[in-house]
Design a protein around this motif. Sequence first.
Motif, PDB file in Angstrom:
ATOM      1  N   ILE A  14       0.683  -1.328  -0.029  1.00  0.00           N
ATOM      2  CA  ILE A  14      -0.130  -0.096   0.169  1.00  0.00           C
ATOM      3  C   ILE A  14       0.757   1.304  -0.088  1.00  0.00           C
ATOM      4  O   ILE A  14       0.529   2.248  -0.654  1.00  0.00           O
ATOM      5  CB  ILE A  14      -1.004  -0.185   1.386  1.00  0.00           C
ATOM      6  CG1 ILE A  14      -2.034  -1.107   0.949  1.00  0.00           C
ATOM      7  CG2 ILE A  14      -1.635   1.302   1.430  1.00  0.00           C
ATOM      8  CD1 ILE A  14      -2.809  -1.274   2.248  1.00  0.00           C
ATOM      9  N   LEU A  15       1.929   1.163   0.537  1.00  0.00           N
ATOM     10  CA  LEU A  15       2.910   2.486   0.945  1.00  0.00           C
ATOM     11  C   LEU A  15       3.642   2.541  -0.776  1.00  0.00           C
ATOM     12  O   LEU A  15       3.672   3.878  -1.046  1.00  0.00           O
ATOM     13  CB  LEU A  15       3.933   2.114   1.894  1.00  0.00           C
ATOM     14  CG  LEU A  15       5.089   3.189   2.055  1.00  0.00           C
ATOM     15  CD1 LEU A  15       4.274   4.563   2.440  1.00  0.00           C
ATOM     16  CD2 LEU A  15       6.199   2.837   2.979  1.00  0.00           C
ATOM     17  N   ALA A  16       3.991   1.531  -1.280  1.00  0.00           N
ATOM     18  CA  ALA A  16       4.540   1.502  -2.510  1.00  0.00           C
ATOM     19  C   ALA A  16       3.619   2.194  -3.597  1.00  0.00           C
ATOM     20  O   ALA A  16       3.972   3.039  -4.262  1.00  0.00           O
ATOM     21  CB  ALA A  16       4.830   0.295  -3.064  1.00  0.00           C
ATOM     22  N   LEU A  17       2.197   1.871  -3.698  1.00  0.00           N
ATOM     23  CA  LEU A  17       1.043   2.318  -4.349  1.00  0.00           C
ATOM     24  C   LEU A  17       0.984   3.931  -4.008  1.00  0.00           C
ATOM     25  O   LEU A  17       0.755   4.530  -5.069  1.00  0.00           O
ATOM     26  CB  LEU A  17      -0.085   1.478  -4.130  1.00  0.00           C
ATOM     27  CG  LEU A  17      -0.033   0.386  -4.803  1.00  0.00           C
ATOM     28  CD1 LEU A  17      -1.354  -0.537  -4.373  1.00  0.00           C
ATOM     29  CD2 LEU A  17       0.155   0.255  -6.373  1.00  0.00           C
ATOM     30  N   VAL A  18       0.966   4.137  -2.838  1.00  0.00           N
ATOM     31  CA  VAL A  18       0.631   5.533  -2.520  1.00  0.00           C
ATOM     32  C   VAL A  18       1.912   6.527  -2.911  1.00  0.00           C
ATOM     33  O   VAL A  18       1.816   7.502  -3.702  1.00  0.00           O
ATOM     34  CB  VAL A  18       0.418   5.836  -1.012  1.00  0.00           C
ATOM     35  CG1 VAL A  18       0.785   7.142  -0.584  1.00  0.00           C
ATOM     36  CG2 VAL A  18      -0.780   5.275  -0.658  1.00  0.00           C
ATOM     37  N   CYS A  19       3.099   5.938  -2.910  1.00  0.00           N
ATOM     38  CA  CYS A  19       4.125   6.621  -3.561  1.00  0.00           C
ATOM     39  C   CYS A  19       4.287   6.834  -4.871  1.00  0.00           C
ATOM     40  O   CYS A  19       4.513   7.908  -5.567  1.00  0.00           O
ATOM     41  CB  CYS A  19       5.749   6.012  -3.117  1.00  0.00           C
ATOM     42  SG  CYS A  19       5.849   6.218  -1.216  1.00  0.00           S
ATOM     43  N   LEU A  20       3.803   5.699  -5.562  1.00  0.00           N
ATOM     44  CA  LEU A  20       3.715   5.538  -7.125  1.00  0.00           C
ATOM     45  C   LEU A  20       2.652   6.703  -7.681  1.00  0.00           C
ATOM     46  O   LEU A  20       2.844   7.467  -8.578  1.00  0.00           O
ATOM     47  CB  LEU A  20       3.395   4.106  -7.572  1.00  0.00           C
ATOM     48  CG  LEU A  20       3.251   4.128  -9.026  1.00  0.00           C
ATOM     49  CD1 LEU A  20       4.632   4.586  -9.811  1.00  0.00           C
ATOM     50  CD2 LEU A  20       2.795   2.680  -9.481  1.00  0.00           C
ATOM     51  N   VAL A  21       1.498   6.835  -6.818  1.00  0.00           N
ATOM     52  CA  VAL A  21       0.649   7.815  -7.320  1.00  0.00           C
ATOM     53  C   VAL A  21       0.988   9.177  -6.926  1.00  0.00           C
ATOM     54  O   VAL A  21       0.921   9.882  -7.653  1.00  0.00           O
ATOM     55  CB  VAL A  21      -0.698   7.483  -6.382  1.00  0.00           C
ATOM     56  CG1 VAL A  21      -1.858   8.658  -6.402  1.00  0.00           C
ATOM     57  CG2 VAL A  21      -1.353   6.251  -6.911  1.00  0.00           C
ATOM     58  N   GLY A  22       1.664   9.366  -5.868  1.00  0.00           N
ATOM     59  CA  GLY A  22       2.308  10.732  -5.530  1.00  0.00           C
ATOM     60  C   GLY A  22       3.200  11.273  -6.631  1.00  0.00           C
ATOM     61  O   GLY A  22       3.372  12.283  -7.173  1.00  0.00           O
TER      62      GLY A  22
END
Length: 74
Positions: A14-22
């Motif tokens: 989930i953290l990786a996906l949030v970073c990717l979206v950011g």
Amino acid sequence: MRGLKKQRRIQVIILALVCLVGATGLIGFALRDGINLFRSPTQVAEAAPAPGEVFRLGGLVAQGSIRKGEGVHF
């Protein structure tokens, strides 16, 4: 113990996906003004740019094609 590993793995995903979206959002914000593409003088001569169109003129300079004097002449 197994449940803790699975929970940690889900948190990392989930953290990786949030970073990717950011990161995608920041790239979109940086490119909101558009990308200035390089055009060669030949391309500009063949097809004149539209009024108000922004682009960069690029290319190689041939030996002896620049004359210095009152300003620069090609």
